[in-house]
Design an enzyme around this catalytic site. Structure first.
Site, mmCIF file in Angstrom:
data_model
loop_
_atom_site.group_PDB
_atom_site.id
_atom_site.type_symbol
_atom_site.label_atom_id
_atom_site.label_comp_id
_atom_site.label_asym_id
_atom_site.label_seq_id
_atom_site.Cartn_x
_atom_site.Cartn_y
_atom_site.Cartn_z
ATOM 1 C CD GLN A 78 -5.426 -0.952 8.878
ATOM 2 O OE1 GLN A 78 -5.810 -1.900 9.246
ATOM 3 N NE2 GLN A 78 -3.825 -0.879 9.040
ATOM 4 C CB ALA B 127 -0.975 -0.246 1.211
ATOM 5 C CB THR B 128 4.249 2.150 1.219
ATOM 6 O OG1 THR B 128 3.802 2.101 2.856
ATOM 7 C CG2 THR B 128 5.158 3.241 1.230
ATOM 8 C CB THR C 164 10.230 -10.108 -12.944
ATOM 9 O OG1 THR C 164 11.227 -9.894 -13.878
ATOM 10 C CG2 THR C 164 9.352 -11.722 -12.642
ATOM 11 C CB CYS D 24 4.445 3.519 9.950
ATOM 12 S SG CYS D 24 3.459 1.930 8.968
ATOM 13 C CB SER E 288 -1.857 -3.734 2.109
ATOM 14 O OG SER E 288 -0.869 -4.443 2.874
ATOM 15 N N GLY E 289 -1.462 -6.770 0.916
ATOM 16 C CA GLY E 289 -1.715 -8.010 0.926
ATOM 17 C C GLY E 289 -1.879 -8.353 2.579
#
Length: 410
Positions: free
Chosen positions: A188, A80-81, A248, A334, A208-209
């Site tokens: 989130q 996400a960043t 890749t 963070c 985000s994963g």
């Protein structure tokens, strides 16, 4: 080895906003792509490449389905960043010859605020919208902030620190009416609350994963195709991902993100029911046993997997040390390395003394009722001890207004 207590493994993980454990089904789906199915998805001349490409495209459609997007609108990134940077800087670079103004919110994730600060140095004007005491933005203030120079509005769906849910549908409608692009950091909320990019008029969305029981190091950016949204790439190279994000593709991580999205799609209702029940149990039992505990952020307009509480008369850091059997955070992962009070809480108008006592408890798919009850008992016993030792608590009991005290700086 973690200590066991009546089948309860300590410490108990309650930091689901920082990251989530990988779902075993996700891990299982990923493993073959580390071992036998190791082909490069961009190799078009043999079956190893085709197999990897098929897996990537299947995962892409799973991610798209979760937010009502078209498969071609999903661009894979490292998280996400990167997605937030690509959306905000990519729009600014592409459209800056026409417009020069971006609107965001004071309580956004650090990477959104930092990307905006970076653009300010390049001459882009940024408006940082305030939030109300409940953590939600005021829609009239947003409307009034939009000018003919505004190219983008960036508002997250679920706040990572306080869990409040912003009114995305209304924000999207305002942006569409005014002809302004709408970006949302949905990291989130993705897979946790229903999000539909078309119903909400979202043009760009960051995913985000590792927030949805998937692997770290993988994310995505949704980029609308109709009407078309253009972004200048941050990374140049082989032109993968429609030329928007070269490099890749990491097939195992993408398969993991796809599987995590598929599980979230089919189990969202079940997860929500489980999390809401535990949230209510946690909060009600805390309130029954301790006075002067405050829930930060709107109680109803929130994702209930996030329980951000301020305990009056107790220092947040000493509280975290006292409840070391619970893995919790005193702010965003963070920024929690700095002992400054949370900028999100301060922007809600919460005083420094209460902001310093805030702790974020995260509840997720794998949290149990037994863990919640253990956490409540531990918190209550430690709070009583810490308050007995706290001069601040004593002063509050005597009715002294802590806001009026002049603190000496050493």
């Amino acid at each position: 080895m973690n200590p066991q207590l009546n089948n309860l493994t300590l410490p108990i993980y309650m930091d689901y906003q920082a990251t989530t454990p990988i779902d075993p089904r996700v891990m299982e789906a990923m493993l073959p792509y580390f071992t036998t199915k190791f082909g490069n998805p961009h190799s078009r001349s043999h079956s190893f490449g085709w197999e990897a490409e098929n897996a990537v495209e299947e995962a892409r459609s799973m991610v798209a389905k979760l937010i009502g997007a078209d498969t071609k609108e999903i661009i894979f990134t490292s998280g996400a960043t990167e997605s937030n940077n690509l959306a905000i800087k990519g729009i600014a670079k592409f459209y800056s010859n026409k417009k020069n103004h971006i609107i965001t919110v004071v309580s956004e994730h650090k990477c959104v605020l930092d990307a905006c600060r970076h653009l300010e140095q390049e001459g882009i004007k940024i408006t940082y919208l305030p939030i109300k005491p409940n953590g939600i933005i005021d829609l009239e203030t947003l409307k009034n902030a939009i000018t003919d120079q505004t190219m983008l509005v960036s508002v997250m769906v679920v706040n990572n620190e306080i869990g409040v849910v912003q009114p995305l549908k209304e924000i999207g409608q305002i942006c569409r009416e005014k002809g302004v692009f709408f970006h949302s950091d949905i990291a989130q909320g993705f897979g946790k609350i229903p999000i539909d990019v078309n119903a909400f008029n979202i043009d760009l969305a960051s995913i985000s994963g590792h927030k949805i029981y998937g692997p770290k190091g993988i994310g995505a950016l949704y980029v609308r195709k109709k009407p078309r949204v253009r972004v200048t790439p941050l990374i140049n190279g082989g032109g993968q991902e429609r030329g928007i994000r070269s490099g890749t593709l990491p097939t195992p991580l993408i398969v993991g993100l796809g599987m995590a999205a598929e599980i979230a799609y089919s189990e969202m209702e079940k997860d929500t029911k489980h999390i809401n029940y535990l949230f209510d149990r946690f909060l009600n039992n805390i309130h029954k046993r301790i006075s002067k505990v405050y829930l930060n952020g709107d109680k109803n307009q929130r994702y209930k997997g996030n329980l951000n509480l301020s305990f009056a008369g107790v220092e947040g850091e000493s509280m975290i040390l006292a409840i070391k059997d619970l893995a919790v955070s005193s702010g965003s992962a963070c920024t929690s390395a700095s002992l400054e009070p949370s900028y999100v809480l301060r922007s809600m108008g919460i005083g420094e003394e209460l902001a310093h006592t805030a702790i974020r408890f995260g509840i997720g798919r794998f949290t149990t009722e037994q863990e919640v009850d253990y956490a409540v008992n531990l918190i209550c016993s430690k709070i009583d001890k810490l308050r007995e030792l706290s001069p601040l608590w004593e002063m509050m009991q005597e009715g002294i207004d802590l806001k009026k005290i002049k603190w000496a700086v050493h």
